[in-house]
Design an enzyme around this catalytic site. Structure first.
Site, PDB file in Angstrom:
ATOM      1  N   HIS A  46      19.065  55.678  21.927  1.00  0.00           N
ATOM      2  CA  HIS A  46      18.404  55.532  23.222  1.00  0.00           C
ATOM      3  C   HIS A  46      16.896  55.657  22.994  1.00  0.00           C
ATOM      4  CE1 HIS A  46      18.843  59.877  22.600  1.00  0.00           C
ATOM      5  NE2 HIS A  46      17.648  59.919  23.158  1.00  0.00           N
ATOM      6  N   HIS A 132       9.430  54.521  21.069  1.00  0.00           N
ATOM      7  CA  HIS A 132      10.111  54.253  19.792  1.00  0.00           C
ATOM      8  C   HIS A 132      11.593  54.580  19.933  1.00  0.00           C
ATOM      9  CE1 HIS A 132       9.460  58.598  19.597  1.00  0.00           C
ATOM     10  NE2 HIS A 132      10.508  58.627  18.792  1.00  0.00           N
TER      11      HIS A 132
END
Length: 195
Positions: A46, A132
């Protein structure tokens, strides 16, 4: 309970990232590094918008209430890019994939989450938000040579997907790794869905 707010990637992108993780793991194991690396399981991938940490049941309820209304932001396309490590210099602690597309929209979504949670008491991270996708964490060791191996690994593009919702997760830690449970899913510009 331990909470964080994230956006999810679709199954096709998850498969592309899993292949990237396998290629990186193979490159690291072939070099027989002394570092111990913990790779993220594909089902746990995620992009974190806000780490909240341990909070009381009352604080968790306040967080759910503030994240419940639909986000007045459009869905957007996110495309994963090149691999990197944190921190940028010295011994690596985290291996990640950056974004080639969608970083600005993700940053705007992060800012909206922060705005909604501004008056909720929990410990904020001091780091600047850097969009990120975490692939691995170095548990022990990690050298500049490992950084070079990671940056030289031949990776196929991991792909991307449409980001159309935000998820509030509860994280339970165990020796086998964390377990994530979705508590609330709030679409961008639509009705919310309680889990």
């Amino acid at each position: 309970m331990r909470l964080f707010v994230a956006v999810d990637i679709d199954d096709r992108t998850r498969g592309g990232v899993a292949r990237a993780i396998d290629a990186l793991r193979t490159a690291m194991e072939a070099a027989q590094p002394s570092a111990r690396v913990s790779w993220v399981a594909p089902e746990r991938l995620h992009l974190t918008l806000q780490f909240i940490g341990h909070v009381s049941e009352d604080t968790a309820a306040a967080i759910e209430a503030r994240l419940g209304p639909p986000f007045d932001l459009p869905a957007f396309e996110m495309r994963l890019g090149s691999v990197g490590t944190f921190p940028p210099g010295g011994r690596p602690r985290v291996v990640w994939l950056g974004l080639d597309r969608g970083a600005d929209a993700l940053a705007a979504l992060h800012e909206e989450v922060q705005r909604r949670l501004a008056d909720v008491p929990f410990r904020r991270e001091s780091r600047t938000f850097s969009p990120h996708l975490t692939l691995a964490r170095f548990k022990h060791g990690g050298t500049r040579l490992d950084v070079e191996r990671i940056s030289r690994a031949a990776l196929e593009p991991a792909g991307g997907c449409t980001i159309d919702h935000v998820t509030l997760y509860q994280s339970r830690l165990s020796p086998r790794g964390p377990t994530y449970t979705a508590l609330l899913v709030t679409p961008l510009g639509a009705e919310n869905t309680r889990i």
